[in-house]
Design a protein around this motif. Structure first.
Motif, mmCIF file in Angstrom:
data_model
loop_
_atom_site.group_PDB
_atom_site.id
_atom_site.type_symbol
_atom_site.label_atom_id
_atom_site.label_comp_id
_atom_site.label_asym_id
_atom_site.label_seq_id
_atom_site.Cartn_x
_atom_site.Cartn_y
_atom_site.Cartn_z
ATOM 1 N N ALA A 1 0.822 -1.210 0.000
ATOM 2 C CA ALA A 1 0.000 0.000 0.000
ATOM 3 C C ALA A 1 0.854 1.256 0.000
ATOM 4 C CB ALA A 1 -0.944 0.000 1.195
ATOM 5 N N GLU A 2 2.095 1.146 0.445
ATOM 6 C CA GLU A 2 2.979 2.303 0.515
ATOM 7 C C GLU A 2 3.759 2.526 -0.766
ATOM 8 O OE1 GLU A 2 5.498 1.924 3.882
ATOM 9 O OE2 GLU A 2 3.857 1.650 5.298
ATOM 10 N N VAL A 3 3.660 1.634 -1.717
ATOM 11 C CA VAL A 3 4.459 1.725 -2.937
ATOM 12 C C VAL A 3 3.574 2.206 -4.079
ATOM 13 C CG1 VAL A 3 5.996 0.496 -4.505
ATOM 14 C CG2 VAL A 3 5.842 -0.214 -2.110
ATOM 15 N N PRO A 4 3.785 3.413 -4.584
ATOM 16 C CA PRO A 4 2.957 3.899 -5.689
ATOM 17 C C PRO A 4 3.220 3.108 -6.956
ATOM 18 C CG PRO A 4 4.775 5.404 -5.277
ATOM 19 C CD PRO A 4 4.808 4.379 -4.174
ATOM 20 N N TYR A 5 2.211 3.045 -7.802
ATOM 21 C CA TYR A 5 2.334 2.326 -9.070
ATOM 22 C C TYR A 5 2.505 3.304 -10.217
ATOM 23 C CZ TYR A 5 1.280 -0.201 -13.307
ATOM 24 O OH TYR A 5 1.371 -0.724 -14.573
ATOM 25 N N MET B 1 13.068 1.350 -15.567
ATOM 26 C CA MET B 1 13.004 2.718 -15.053
ATOM 27 C C MET B 1 11.665 2.987 -14.375
ATOM 28 S SD MET B 1 16.001 3.914 -15.665
ATOM 29 C CE MET B 1 16.474 2.216 -15.259
ATOM 30 N N ALA B 2 10.614 2.350 -14.857
ATOM 31 C CA ALA B 2 9.323 2.470 -14.158
ATOM 32 C C ALA B 2 9.424 1.851 -12.767
ATOM 33 C CB ALA B 2 8.213 1.811 -14.969
ATOM 34 N N CYS B 3 10.115 0.714 -12.658
ATOM 35 C CA CYS B 3 10.329 0.105 -11.339
ATOM 36 C C CYS B 3 11.135 1.040 -10.443
ATOM 37 C CB CYS B 3 11.050 -1.235 -11.493
ATOM 38 S SG CYS B 3 10.074 -2.547 -12.260
ATOM 39 N N LEU B 4 12.182 1.644 -11.000
ATOM 40 C CA LEU B 4 12.991 2.582 -10.222
ATOM 41 C C LEU B 4 12.159 3.793 -9.817
ATOM 42 C CD1 LEU B 4 15.636 3.578 -9.027
ATOM 43 C CD2 LEU B 4 16.264 4.434 -11.310
ATOM 44 N N LYS B 5 11.313 4.291 -10.706
ATOM 45 C CA LYS B 5 10.441 5.425 -10.379
ATOM 46 C C LYS B 5 9.552 5.092 -9.174
ATOM 47 C CE LYS B 5 6.947 8.447 -12.494
ATOM 48 N NZ LYS B 5 6.282 8.815 -13.767
ATOM 49 N N MET B 6 9.043 3.858 -9.124
ATOM 50 C CA MET B 6 8.226 3.440 -7.991
ATOM 51 C C MET B 6 9.048 3.417 -6.705
ATOM 52 S SD MET B 6 5.994 0.320 -9.631
ATOM 53 C CE MET B 6 6.017 0.117 -11.414
ATOM 54 N N ILE B 7 10.252 2.877 -6.786
ATOM 55 C CA ILE B 7 11.128 2.809 -5.616
ATOM 56 C C ILE B 7 11.421 4.214 -5.096
ATOM 57 C CG2 ILE B 7 13.451 2.203 -4.819
ATOM 58 C CD1 ILE B 7 13.352 -0.144 -6.854
ATOM 59 N N LEU B 8 11.780 5.120 -6.015
ATOM 60 C CA LEU B 8 12.134 6.479 -5.621
ATOM 61 C C LEU B 8 10.924 7.235 -5.067
ATOM 62 C CD1 LEU B 8 14.461 7.402 -8.606
ATOM 63 C CD2 LEU B 8 15.166 6.984 -6.239
ATOM 64 N N THR C 1 11.041 8.921 -1.528
ATOM 65 C CA THR C 1 11.182 10.374 -1.454
ATOM 66 C C THR C 1 9.908 11.141 -1.778
ATOM 67 O OG1 THR C 1 11.794 10.676 -3.787
ATOM 68 C CG2 THR C 1 13.557 10.077 -2.263
ATOM 69 N N SER C 2 8.889 10.467 -2.306
ATOM 70 C CA SER C 2 7.647 11.093 -2.774
ATOM 71 C C SER C 2 7.832 11.899 -4.053
ATOM 72 C CB SER C 2 7.026 11.999 -1.682
ATOM 73 O OG SER C 2 6.710 11.234 -0.537
ATOM 74 N N HIS C 3 9.053 11.924 -4.603
ATOM 75 C CA HIS C 3 9.286 12.637 -5.871
ATOM 76 C C HIS C 3 9.034 11.698 -7.041
ATOM 77 C CE1 HIS C 3 10.886 15.622 -8.590
ATOM 78 N NE2 HIS C 3 11.659 14.708 -9.131
ATOM 79 N N ARG C 4 8.363 12.191 -8.059
ATOM 80 C CA ARG C 4 8.054 11.386 -9.235
ATOM 81 C C ARG C 4 9.008 11.752 -10.367
ATOM 82 N NH1 ARG C 4 1.470 10.784 -9.609
ATOM 83 N NH2 ARG C 4 1.153 10.115 -7.444
ATOM 84 N N TRP C 5 10.037 10.952 -10.539
ATOM 85 C CA TRP C 5 11.022 11.214 -11.577
ATOM 86 C C TRP C 5 10.461 10.808 -12.940
ATOM 87 C CZ3 TRP C 5 15.946 13.228 -10.816
ATOM 88 C CH2 TRP C 5 16.345 13.373 -9.483
ATOM 89 N N PRO C 6 10.594 11.642 -13.973
ATOM 90 C CA PRO C 6 10.200 11.221 -15.327
ATOM 91 C C PRO C 6 11.042 10.026 -15.777
ATOM 92 C CG PRO C 6 10.484 13.610 -15.211
ATOM 93 C CD PRO C 6 11.039 13.046 -13.935
#
Length: 211
Positions: free
Chosen positions: A6-10, A58-65, A69-74
Motif C-alpha cells: 500500500a505504501e508503494v505507488p504504481y 526505469m518504471a520500477c525505479l520510479k516506484m522505488i524512488l 522520497t515522494s518525488h516522481r522522476w520522469p
C-alpha cells in the motif's frame, strides 16, 4: 524487510497506464497517440515512442524512488541518467539495448544512494529469503505474466517490481499490465510466478547490506 504494498505507488512504463492493450496491438503507433507523453520527460513524441517499450526497469525505479522520497522522476530522465552509466546502449540502427544490470546498480548507488546487488541463478522459492533483507527485488519475467492463467511462453524479457514474497506467493507491480488487476499489487503463488521468472534481477536496499 518486506515493504507494505500500500505504501508503494504504481507507475506504468507508458504515461497512460490504460493504453497497454493498444500498445500490445499497435506498438509504437499507439505510443505516438499517448496524450500524456510529455510527462515522460521525452523531448518529442518520437523519442517517447522509441524508448517507452524499453523502460520497464526505469518504471520500477520510479516506484522505488517515489516510495522513498515522494518525488516522481520522469522515466526518460531516469533512462538518460542510467544510459550515462552504460545501463542502456543505443545501437547505430536506433535500437536500444538494456536494462544492463551492473551499470544500473552503479547508477542507483551514485545518483540516489540506493544499494543494489545483481542476483542470478535463483528460483522463485528463493525470493522470500531475498526480500527478508532487501527492500525490493526488480525481477526479470516474461511479459506474458500479465496473463498468469496461460502457459508461460518463456522466461525473462521484462521487469517487474516485487515488494513482498512469502512461502504463499509474491506481490508485485507490473509496469506493463493490461488492466488494473494485472498492474498493481498483483498476487501470484510462487510456482505460478516461477513459470515466468528468469531467475535473475536486482535486489535494492535503503540501508547498507553485506555483499
Amino acid at each position: 524487510m518486506p515493504t507494505p504494498i500500500a505504501e508503494v505507488p504504481y507507475f506504468s512504463q507508458w504515461e497512460s497506464a490504460a493504453m497497454t492493450p493498444e500498445v500490445l496491438r499497435d506498438g509504437k503507433a499507439a505510443l505516438r497517440r499517448d496524450p500524456l507523453w510529455r510527462a515522460s520527460g521525452a523531448g518529442s513524441v518520437e523519442e517517447y515512442a522509441r524508448w517507452a517499450d524499453q523502460v520497464c526497469g526505469m518504471a520500477c525505479l520510479k516506484m522505488i524512488l517515489a516510495h522513498r522520497t515522494s518525488h516522481r522522476w520522469p522515466v526518460l530522465e531516469l533512462a538518460r541518467g542510467c544510459a550515462e552509466y552504460g545501463g542502456y546502449v543505443e545501437e547505430a540502427d536506433g535500437t536500444i539495448r538494456g536494462l544492463i544490470y551492473a551499470p544500473f546498480t552503479r547508477f542507483v548507488r551514485e545518483r540516489f544512494g540506493i544499494e543494489a546487488r545483481v542476483v542470478t541463478e535463483v528460483t522463485a522459492a528463493d525470493l522470500p529469503t531475498i526480500l527478508r533483507e532487501a527492500d525490493f527485488f526488480v525481477a526479470s519475467v516474461h511479459p506474458a505474466i500479465r496473463w498468469p492463467e496461460a502457459e508461460p511462453p518463456g522466461r525473462g524479457g521484462h521487469l517487474v517490481l516485487v515488494t513482498e514474497a512469502t512461502a504463499e506467493g509474491v506481490v508485485f507491480h507490473n509496469p506493463s499490465g493490461h488492466d488494473r488487476a494485472a498492474q498493481e499489487a498483483v498476487r501470484l503463488p510462487l510456482e505460478v510466478f516461477g513459470g515466468f521468472f528468469a531467475g535473475r534481477g536486482v535486489a535494492t536496499y535503503f540501508e547498507e547490506h553485506p555483499c
